[in-house]
Every structure is written in C-alpha cells, then in structure tokens.
Design a protein around this motif. Structure first.
Motif, mmCIF file in Angstrom:
data_model
loop_
_atom_site.group_PDB
_atom_site.id
_atom_site.type_symbol
_atom_site.label_atom_id
_atom_site.label_comp_id
_atom_site.label_asym_id
_atom_site.label_seq_id
_atom_site.Cartn_x
_atom_site.Cartn_y
_atom_site.Cartn_z
ATOM 1 N N ASP A 44 0.817 -1.208 0.000
ATOM 2 C CA ASP A 44 0.000 0.000 0.000
ATOM 3 C C ASP A 44 0.852 1.260 0.000
ATOM 4 O O ASP A 44 0.524 2.231 -0.686
ATOM 5 C CB ASP A 44 -0.940 0.003 1.200
ATOM 6 N N GLY A 48 -0.320 2.343 -3.324
ATOM 7 C CA GLY A 48 -1.688 2.435 -2.815
ATOM 8 C C GLY A 48 -2.569 3.410 -3.567
ATOM 9 O O GLY A 48 -3.767 3.168 -3.741
ATOM 10 N N LEU A 57 -5.981 2.298 -5.565
ATOM 11 C CA LEU A 57 -7.291 2.882 -5.326
ATOM 12 C C LEU A 57 -7.953 3.273 -6.638
ATOM 13 O O LEU A 57 -9.156 3.048 -6.834
ATOM 14 C CB LEU A 57 -7.158 4.100 -4.413
ATOM 15 N N TYR A 96 -10.991 -1.943 -2.725
ATOM 16 C CA TYR A 96 -9.623 -2.250 -2.298
ATOM 17 C C TYR A 96 -9.461 -1.703 -0.894
ATOM 18 O O TYR A 96 -9.907 -0.584 -0.594
ATOM 19 C CB TYR A 96 -8.614 -1.590 -3.235
ATOM 20 N N SER A 97 -8.818 -2.466 -0.010
ATOM 21 C CA SER A 97 -8.635 -1.984 1.357
ATOM 22 C C SER A 97 -7.456 -2.662 2.026
ATOM 23 O O SER A 97 -7.184 -3.847 1.799
ATOM 24 C CB SER A 97 -9.890 -2.254 2.193
ATOM 25 N N THR A 154 -3.567 7.667 4.699
ATOM 26 C CA THR A 154 -5.015 7.446 4.782
ATOM 27 C C THR A 154 -5.727 8.568 5.535
ATOM 28 O O THR A 154 -6.916 8.782 5.342
ATOM 29 C CB THR A 154 -5.348 6.086 5.435
ATOM 30 N N PRO A 176 -14.480 0.289 2.410
ATOM 31 C CA PRO A 176 -13.131 -0.163 2.754
ATOM 32 C C PRO A 176 -12.734 0.346 4.131
ATOM 33 O O PRO A 176 -13.228 1.377 4.593
ATOM 34 C CB PRO A 176 -12.269 0.476 1.657
ATOM 35 N N THR A 217 -7.837 3.213 2.815
ATOM 36 C CA THR A 217 -7.278 3.439 1.485
ATOM 37 C C THR A 217 -6.382 4.665 1.536
ATOM 38 O O THR A 217 -6.536 5.542 2.391
ATOM 39 C CB THR A 217 -8.374 3.667 0.426
ATOM 40 N N GLU A 222 -6.035 7.723 0.374
ATOM 41 C CA GLU A 222 -6.717 8.818 -0.304
ATOM 42 C C GLU A 222 -5.821 10.054 -0.431
ATOM 43 O O GLU A 222 -6.088 10.943 -1.227
ATOM 44 C CB GLU A 222 -7.989 9.178 0.461
#
Length: 442
Positions: A133, A137, A141, A151-152, A229, A331, A334, A336
């Motif tokens: 990730d 990651g 995503l 996805y997580s 995240t 999720p 993620t 973000e």
C-alpha cells in the motif's frame, strides 16, 4: 446489528456463504484463517501458498479438512459446492468464484499481482500487505474504482486502528497534534535475520519478518500508511521515535514550544516504551469548558490530551475488513492522500553490483519521509528494491536514490510504481485491463 447476525441473514437470503480466498499462509495468514473460519455465513474457500502443505495446515489447524483437488477446474467445482481447497498456483486466482480475496504475504510484488487479478475478475481485494500500500496504494485505489470493486488495507494493524481514533477525534472537533503507535521491539537499525534467528525461532516467526520489526522498517511503513489514509504529515525523515509511557503521551507529543518533541501539529510518529502494542492520538482543545470537562473525566490537565487504544489484534481483527467490504461496501483503509513515502537506508557499506535482498534483510532498512522531500531528493521507494542491483557504492546510513540502483523492470510492483509516478505528474497510466494483459503477456 452485528456482522455475525448479518452474515447469517445473508446466508439465508442468498443460499450460499460469502466466499473468501486467502493468499499466503504464514503467521498473518494463519491467524486470519483461524478467526475467519469461526464465523457463520462465510467460507474460506481457498488458501494459496507456494508450499501447498502449509496451505492445507491453515485449514486443518481449525478442524477443516480441505478437498484434495489441485487443478483449477476441479477447484471451481469444489468451491461452488462450498468446499475448501488448498492450492499453490496463485496465477489462476482470477478463475475462481470468489467474493473477496485477502492477501497476506507481505511481499509487494505478490500483492500487486493478486490485486490486479482479483479486481479484474470482479472480486473485492483486501490486504494485510501494508508494504504494498505505501508503494502503490494510490494507483491501487484508482484501479479499484475503475473496476467497481473495493480495495482496502485490513483492520487489525496499527494504521487502520489508529485511523479509527483519528476519525473519532475529528468527529469531536479536536485538533490532531500527533497520531501514532508504540513500537513493539527495541530498535536496532542494523539488525539482520541471522542475528535474530534464535529469537525468531522462539517466537515462531520468520526471521525476515522479525528483522523488519526490529530494524524499524515496519514502524516506518505503518506510520506512512497512517499518514496517507488520514492526510496527516510525516513528522520528519525517520520520525522522532521518543521514549514515552501511556500517562505521558500527551506530554511527549506536544509542540516544542510547550515542552514536547514536535515542531508542528498534524503529524504521525511512534514511540519506544510500554505504549506498545497500543495506538494513540494526541489532541488539543482551546475551549476552556472542553478542557475543564476533559480534566473532570480524568484525561489530564490539558490543553493536550491523549486518546489511547491499548491493543491491536493484527490478523485476528483482519476479518472485520471482509465484513465491512461485503456488507457495508466500505473499505477500512485506502490511501486517499499522499503525504508520506518510505525509502531505504543502507545497513552497511554496499558495493556496486550487489543485489538488494529486500525488506527485513541485511542490506537495507525502511525510512519514512515527507513525500515532497522524498521526491526532491530522488529517493527510491523501499517496496520496489527487492532484486535491484546497485550501480555504485552506497555508504552505510545513506538513503538510496534512483541513481543508485537498477530496478527489476520486469516486476509488476516496479511497473505499477512507475505508473503511479506518471499519474502524479498528470500523465496517463494503464487501465486495469491493460495492466492485466501486459502482465499476462510476460
């Protein structure tokens, strides 16, 4: 309503259990399998491992006898009949009738390969592989959104459990000063698997996994994942990592002007001492009445307060992510944001021509950094370095850059990292279908 009840209701409504696949049956995978197999309305349909006997053990330890089938067509039939199978060829995972695939190898390239196959085949994909990730990651995503699947990163590890505390604090309108974890092992940045072999055997761990914990790489990876995240920043390259205790967290992680270690609020960091295996968030309030109420509630004199969870249950909690994804279509974690990266420092003097042996070995250790500084210095991500060849000497304790290494460009994780960097520059990256086709042509 509990997930246990909802899974039972789902079974009654659909007539079949939720079908879950697992890649990797090492320590993390076996813990996940043992806990998942206790839940009604769900079936661990397949476990993949390069050692098929070890995959079988993930079932038998929980009292489940897997089918004896080994080929893909027979495995499909067995899974549709709600049987469980142990397989060694993970390349065929996309053909299986699964709802969710969980990956637990800790190897970024394996994670990338299985994620592409799962998402392309209509499965949700969850990973215990935080190493993957922090490397790709953001691209993962995007691929998941393109596929219409989820996805997580899985519950149980510190990044997700700390994120829950961060969300709680933000929902209460506290200012986040610092979020982090207690480090489980005494820090030895020069640790090697050979030095830790006896301790690893005593703890029934892979020496490379223990080495990743002891040399600090895992803490760096986890805190970078937490930053990405939540949108929090890395405190500094390598983080401060001070000693602390639970009662003094809000004293340790306050601003320097107030006697703490931090030069600014809104960061992630870790500490050494009896805070592990817990996670924490240090918050601040400037409201006199809130400070009064928090003090009344035995949270300290303020204006800094620490929110603390005294445990994280690793693979034992990971099934919660499967339930969240399947039932809530949500999720757990993620990337973000992209505020942090993890690079690598040399553990010893490295010579031109040497091959980097990856995370948890005697060549490199992970070091977290602010993303902007990482990019400006041309640092190379830790997750793409396995199999890379050094193009020049690198002295001990120096961060590796792209100029120092020749990467294995045939590796999918390397290709995906290149695509993620292209996205960051505003360029196009391959679609999920294109990525899968390119990988299968290899």
């Amino acid at each position: 309503m509990s997930y246990r009840t909802r899974l039972q209701q789902r079974l009654e409504e659909t007539g079949r259990p939720l079908r879950v696949g697992l890649v990797g049956s090492g320590q993390m995978g076996r813990g996940f399998a043992a806990q998942l197999l206790k839940m009604p309305g769900i079936n661990l349909s397949v476990v993949f491992d390069v050692d098929r006997a070890r995959a079988e053990e993930a079932f038998t330890q929980a009292g489940v006898k897997p089918s004896s089938v080994t080929d893909t067509d027979a495995a499909i039939t067995a899974i549709e009949n709600d049987e469980s199978v142990a397989l060694s060829n993970v390349d065929e995972v996309g053909a299986l009738p699964l709802d969710v695939l969980v990956e637990a190898t800790g190897v970024p390239d394996v994670g990338a390969r299985t994620a592409v196959e799962a998402l392309s085949s209509g499965m949700d994909y969850a990973t215990l592989n935080v190493e993957q990730d922090v490397t790709v990651g953001r691209y993962m995503l995007q691929l998941a959104k393109e596929s219409g699947q989820l996805y997580s990163v899985c519950r149980g590890d510190e990044p997700v459990e700390t994120k829950i505390l961060v969300d709680f604090a933000r929902d209460l309108n506290f200012e986040i000063i610092c979020a982090g974890k207690g480090k489980n092992n005494p820090l030895d940045p020069y640790a090697t698997p050979d030095k830790l072999a006896a301790e690893a055997a005593q703890k029934k761990m892979n020496p490379k996994m223990l080495c990743e914990f002891v040399d600090g790489s895992k803490a760096m990876i986890e805190m970078a994942a937490l930053a990405n995240t939540t949108g929090l920043e890395m405190s500094k390259r390598g983080m401060y990592g001070p000693a602390s205790t639970v009662p003094t967290l809000h004293d340790t992680f306050r601003l320097q002007e107030d006697g703490g270690v931090l030069d600014r609020p809104g960061v992630v960091d870790y500490c050494i001492g009896p805070v592990a295996p817990g996670v924490f968030v240090v918050v601040r309030s400037d409201d006199p009445y809130v400070v009064h109420e928090m003090s009344y509630l035995s949270m300290g004199p303020g204006p800094y307060f620490s929110l603390y969870r005294p445990y994280h249950l690793a693979s034992i909690e990971a099934p919660l992510t499967v339930y969240e994804m399947a039932l809530d279509r949500t999720p757990s974690h993620t990337s973000e944001h992209w505020t942090s990266e993890v690079g690598a420092e040399a553990k010893r003097d490295l010579k031109a021509g040497e091959v980097i042996t990856g995370i948890g070995t005697d060549t490199i250790r992970g070091v977290a950094d602010k993303a902007d500084d990482f990019l400006a210095d041309g640092c190379v991500p830790l997750g793409v370095l396995a199999g890379a060849r050094l193009t020049r000497d690198v002295p001990v304790d120096q961060m590796l850059t792209y100029d120092d290494v020749e990467l294995d460009e045939s590796s999918l994780i390397v290709q995906m990292r290149r695509h993620q960097e292209a996205l960051a520059r505003g360029e196009q990256a391959p679609t999920l279908a294109e990525l899968r086709e390119a990988f299968r042509r290899r």
